[in-house]
Design a protein around this motif. Structure first.
Motif, PDB file in Angstrom:
ATOM      1  N   GLU A  26       0.825  -1.212   0.000  1.00 39.00           N
ATOM      2  CA  GLU A  26       0.000   0.000   0.000  1.00 39.00           C
ATOM      3  C   GLU A  26       0.862   1.266   0.000  1.00 39.00           C
ATOM      4  N   TYR A  27       1.889   1.266   0.812  1.00 40.58           N
ATOM      5  CA  TYR A  27       2.849   2.380   0.893  1.00 40.58           C
ATOM      6  C   TYR A  27       4.239   1.796   0.644  1.00 40.58           C
ATOM      7  N   PRO A  28       5.218   2.613   0.337  1.00 34.52           N
ATOM      8  CA  PRO A  28       6.557   2.059   0.073  1.00 34.52           C
ATOM      9  C   PRO A  28       7.086   1.184   1.201  1.00 34.52           C
ATOM     10  N   TRP A  29       6.694   1.483   2.443  1.00 35.54           N
ATOM     11  CA  TRP A  29       7.187   0.714   3.590  1.00 35.54           C
ATOM     12  C   TRP A  29       6.331  -0.503   3.922  1.00 35.54           C
ATOM     13  N   ALA A  66      12.272   5.478   7.644  1.00 33.51           N
ATOM     14  CA  ALA A  66      11.230   4.449   7.779  1.00 33.51           C
ATOM     15  C   ALA A  66      10.351   4.360   6.539  1.00 33.51           C
ATOM     16  N   GLY A  67      10.454   5.341   5.652  1.00 36.22           N
ATOM     17  CA  GLY A  67       9.613   5.357   4.467  1.00 36.22           C
ATOM     18  C   GLY A  67      10.300   4.875   3.205  1.00 36.22           C
ATOM     19  N   VAL A  68      11.528   4.386   3.313  1.00 36.13           N
ATOM     20  CA  VAL A  68      12.275   3.959   2.130  1.00 36.13           C
ATOM     21  C   VAL A  68      11.656   2.690   1.545  1.00 36.13           C
ATOM     22  N   SER A  69      11.562   2.637   0.222  1.00 35.23           N
ATOM     23  CA  SER A  69      10.991   1.470  -0.452  1.00 35.23           C
ATOM     24  C   SER A  69      11.965   0.285  -0.397  1.00 35.23           C
ATOM     25  N   PRO A  70      11.485  -0.918  -0.706  1.00 33.12           N
ATOM     26  CA  PRO A  70      12.387  -2.086  -0.682  1.00 33.12           C
ATOM     27  C   PRO A  70      13.588  -1.920  -1.600  1.00 33.12           C
ATOM     28  N   MET A  88       9.018   8.490  -1.685  1.00 37.81           N
ATOM     29  CA  MET A  88       8.022   8.205  -2.714  1.00 37.81           C
ATOM     30  C   MET A  88       6.606   8.322  -2.167  1.00 37.81           C
ATOM     31  N   SER A  89       6.492   8.638  -0.888  1.00 37.08           N
ATOM     32  CA  SER A  89       5.194   8.885  -0.271  1.00 37.08           C
ATOM     33  C   SER A  89       5.269  10.237   0.418  1.00 37.08           C
ATOM     34  N   PHE A 148      -3.740  10.206  -0.439  1.00 32.34           N
ATOM     35  CA  PHE A 148      -3.101  10.522  -1.722  1.00 32.34           C
ATOM     36  C   PHE A 148      -1.667  10.014  -1.795  1.00 32.34           C
ATOM     37  N   ALA A 149      -1.086   9.672  -0.653  1.00 34.28           N
ATOM     38  CA  ALA A 149       0.314   9.252  -0.627  1.00 34.28           C
ATOM     39  C   ALA A 149       0.492   7.758  -0.806  1.00 34.28           C
ATOM     40  N   ARG A 150      -0.612   7.020  -1.052  1.00 32.01           N
ATOM     41  CA  ARG A 150      -0.489   5.589  -1.308  1.00 32.01           C
ATOM     42  C   ARG A 150       0.193   5.338  -2.653  1.00 32.01           C
TER      43      ARG A 150
END
Length: 877
Positions: free
Chosen positions: A771-774, A806-810, A816-817, A848-850
């Motif tokens: 759902e979110y990058p994390w 904590a918001g970094v994608s894999p 990105m959010s 909107f940040a999804r």
């Protein structure tokens, strides 16, 4: 299918307010020249007759007319000239400058300032915002303060010290007292201007209604005339403009609550008849007592921008030379020379420009320039020069009045009295700066005794007489109450006292400052103390020890002390602390920036400080490799594939990166621009040929021949390590083309461009369609959105791109959010009018940040929450 937001008609934004304020078929140039003569008695009689002609008051007509005339004459005499007490010039000529000759219209936002905000689309003063108000004011955009008052029954005007709140109410009172209400859209209201501190003092000793206090307050103006009853009649008739000044000057919080309750009751009752209200307050301490009533709106004065500064300087130099030399050609020529020199001094010196942001500080700068003083970059130096100038003027006036020159009027010795006096005032009355006569006298006696004066009682008594007769830095602000001419100078002198207290030893200074970390009233004192140590006393080692002690001990709420230390280093650098101190604080700021347990607004502040202190993420220009694969796209998680490897920027493009493009003439090199982009860049682009829906936008946002991003005038939005905003799609495209020529190690068949919609989504949500990058569920510590603040009211702007680990994608991609929407190269619609934007923003909700949410924007848009990142990917076929 990817979830999309449907296009809708955009609300047209207000154009920048013109110099004139329209009021029906009337218009005046606010701040322009006024008649040279004050209102004479006969004219006030005429105004009095005009005011009451359609009304039926209970008072006898003759007495009513005389009382009204006396009251209007009092207001005119009281406020006709700008108050410049204690700001005398070196030629000893008293300045008598007309307020209306110098007044520059103020602008305000219909919201509390950063750090004390609420959701823009929810409520103001406890009520919903009507659609027509949103269309008129366009929340978040500055609007003329007069327009707000014209529209509403009551306006709460918030602002920093020196922002012009009191001058605004005096301006209103003077205009109305002169019978010029229609010229400012307020018709024939009778102005009632009242300091709320006086009302607060009254209700501490007896229970009195505000109506009755107003009558009492003005009863002595007209001798035996019924001024008080006349004002009551005006209230009954619905023809009064009540101007209640200085809510923040009511020191005691419980007393302030009582005052607010009385004011709200007073407002709710009297607004029904058609009366209007203005209440002013500093921002500090306001939130805890916020009034709430029907049609009572809050707005915050914004700083002067370039045009207001230029307008003020023009009025100032013209009025000054006109007074000195008359309305002559020589005076006009000298005024023009002075205008250019003062503007050059302001515009060419960043520190001075920052100090020119409020009417008070701009007035101080103008006075200092007239005295031939070079304008320094740092606040502590400016205040030092200004204090010395005021003390010299004050002491000279005391000497001319019969005091013999000597030790008693020595500026240094005067500072040795005023500085500890200011510190004591700040301790007993933090953030307010008012103390009673007897308390002041006793403290002065104590200080003169410590100084070794042979008669401390007589010295204190004479000091208070001098204050009353020759007001300068310190003045009698009300019956039996004393305070500095502005809280800024109490704060500065308190800082001087703390620095002198240390005598080169940081321990007592650290002890005092540590006890007040997190208290807004002590923030400026802390910064000025460290600045005074490092710059004025040239003790950078001691200043550095204070700074490092704040970092090591971390008193106050988590993160507060580190951010305060960062502000102090920025304030004093270079020279005020050592390079080692600076690096020590920078590392602490990095830890604070990325600590999810610390309040989000402090994390944002830490990032802004790091950017201004010169720190940059070491991997700012790096890319993350995304391997080919399938992912679950959109809200329905439909299987899609990106059949090739590509590389996406680890961060959105920052201001420091975009600055390279600007510096290398990116805006002037046609080869970087597409045909439509160059047409836009050179001002030849007609929106209607391609983007018909953009026409209204273009009417209100200048586009042609822009050479830098639109928001680079904003010190926060232009911070080096936050995402660049205020760039349209064509600017983002040109940057990619420029960067493609700079990076040589691009794989064959690949290029640098904006990401396609699918490339962006795959990098954000990975193969598992999160759902979110994390992962699943929103995390306030992982992104900058409207919901990220602990109060659910946003962080107030963009954040450094490396704020949220904590918001970094894999795949290792940051931001990105939230933070900023990001342009893509994909079209949103088949008609090719809208481009896809992704990621949400600092003024968007978590929804909107999804990673699945797909928004749109016209390519010409350049909002303050719209940026981009780049990819290295296969060339488009």
């Amino acid at each position: 299918m990817t979830e999309k937001k449907q296009p809708s008609k955009k609300t047209t934004k207000l154009s920048r307010p013109e110099q004139e304020i329209q009021a029906g078929d009337q218009s005046i140039a606010v701040g322009g020249s006024v008649t040279d003569s004050a209102i004479i008695h006969g004219e006030t009689i005429v105004l009095a007759d005009r005011f009451w002609r359609d009304l039926k008051p209970a008072l006898p007509a003759e007495k009513l007319r005389e009382a009204t005339a006396a009251y209007l004459a009092y207001l005119t005499d009281r406020h006709y000239y700008l108050s410049l007490k204690g700001m005398g010039v070196s030629d000893r000529v008293p300045l008598r400058l007309k307020l209306l000759d110098l007044y520059v219209p103020l602008k305000a936002r219909l919201e509390l300032p950063e750090g004390e905000t609420w959701k823009r689309d929810i409520s103001l003063a406890g009520r919903d915002i009507a659609t027509e108000e949103q269309e008129m004011f366009n929340l978040g955009e500055p609007v003329p303060l007069l327009k707000v008052l014209q529209k509403h029954s009551g306006v709460i005007v918030l602002g920093d010290p020196g922002a012009g709140k009191t001058t605004f109410v005096k301006y209103l009172a003077l205009r109305l007292a002169r019978g010029e209400g229609k010229k400012i859209g307020l018709n024939d209201y009778l102005p009632i201007i009242l300091p709320l501190a006086a009302f607060a003092n009254a209700i501490t000793s007896r229970d009195i209604r505000l109506d009755d206090f107003i009558a009492e307050y003005f009863e002595g103006i007209g001798a035996d005339l019924p001024v008080g009853p006349m004002l009551k009649e005006a209230l009954k008739a619905g023809r009064a403009l009540i101007l209640l000044d200085g809510l923040d000057e009511v020191r005691d919080i419980s007393l302030r609550n009582t005052v607010v309750e009385r004011v709200v009751d007073f407002f709710a009752f009297h607004r029904r008849e058609g009366n209007k209200f203005v209440l002013t307050s500093r921002v500090v301490g306001y939130r805890s007592v916020r009034p709430s009533a029907e049609d009572l709106v809050e707005c915050t004065i914004v700083d002067f921008e370039e045009d207001e500064i230029e307008e003020f300087v023009k009025y100032w130099t013209t009025a000054l030379e006109k007074q000195a030399q008359g309305n002559t050609a020589v005076a006009r020529a000298d005024a023009e020379t002075d205008r250019r020199e003062l503007l050059d001094a302001i515009q060419q010196n960043p520190g001075v420009r920052q100090l020119a942001s409020t009417p008070l500080l701009l007035t101080i700068l103008a006075l200092m320039k007239r005295q031939g003083v070079s304008l320094p970059e740092r606040r502590v130096q400016l205040y030092d020069q200004y204090v010395n100038t005021l003390l010299s003027t004050w002491n000279r006036a005391r000497s001319l009045s019969g005091r013999a020159p000597g030790r008693d009027i020595d500026e240094l010795q005067t500072v040795r009295i005023l500085a500890p006096l200011a510190l004591w005032m700040h301790e007993v009355s933090p953030g307010v700066g008012l103390v009673g006569r007897e308390d002041m006298r006793r403290k002065l006696e104590e200080l003169f005794l410590e100084r070794g004066d042979v008669s401390p009682h007589q010295a204190a008594r004479q000091f208070l007489i001098d204050v009353r007769e020759h007001a300068a830095l310190l003045l009698e602000r009300g019956p039996g109450e004393y305070g500095f001419i502005h809280l800024t100078f109490e704060e500065y002198l308190a800082a001087v006292a703390l620095a002198l207290l240390g005598q080169g030893n940081p321990a007592p200074i650290i002890e005092v400052l540590s006890a007040h970390v997190g208290e807004q009233a002590w923030r400026e004192v802390t910064l000025l103390t460290i600045g005074y140590l490092g710059i004025r006393q040239q003790l950078p080692k001691v200043a550095g020890e204070v700074v490092e002690a704040l970092v090591n001990n971390q008193p106050g709420p988590p993160g507060e002390a580190v951010v305060l230390a960062g502000d102090a280093v920025l304030d004093t650098w270079p020279g005020g602390v050592s390079p080692q101190n600076k690096e020590y604080v920078i590392q602490a700021l990095i830890d604070t920036l990325q600590d999810g347990s610390i309040r989000p607004d402090l994390r944002r502040h830490a990032g802004l400080l790091l950017g201004r202190l010169g720190w940059r993420p070491g991997d700012l220009d790096r890319f993350a490799e995304i391997s080919a694969g399938e992912y679950q796209a959109g809200i329905k998680k439909e299987a899609k594939e990106v059949p090739y490897n590509y590389f996406i920027g680890k961060y959105p493009i920052t201001n420091i990166q975009f600055a390279r493009f600007v510096k290398e003439d990116g805006y002037h090199t046609q080869e970087y621009w597409s045909h439509n982009g160059w047409e836009w860049r050179t001002g030849k682009f007609d929106a209607r040929t391609l983007e018909a829906v953009a026409h209204d936008w273009l009417e209100h946002r200048p586009l042609a021949k822009r050479n830098i991003p639109y928001y680079w005038h904003n010190i926060e939005l232009s911070n080096p390590i936050v995402p660049v905003v205020g760039v349209c799609w064509f600017e983002a495209e040109a940057y990619c083309n420029w960067l493609a020529k700079k990076i040589v190690a691009v794989p064959e068949g690949y290029t640098i461009r904006l990401p396609r919609d699918g490339e962006w989504e795959f990098a954000s949500r990975s193969e598992d369609g999160r759902e979110y990058p994390w992962g699943e569920g929103f995390d306030k510590t992982a992104a900058n959105t409207w919901d990220s603040d602990t109060k659910g009211s946003g962080l107030g702007g963009t954040t450094a791109v490396c704020t949220f680990p904590a918001g970094v994608s894999p795949g290792g991609v940051w931001d990105m959010s939230g933070n900023v929407w990001e342009w893509t190269s994909s079209w949103y619609d088949e008609d090719k009018k809208y481009r896809v934007v992704r990621g949400g923003s600092w003024i968007g909700y978590q929804w909107f940040a999804r990673s699945s949410f797909c928004n749109w924007s016209i390519p010409l848009m350049f909002n303050d929450d719209l940026g981009f990142r780049v990819v290295i990917a296969p060339k488009d076929l």
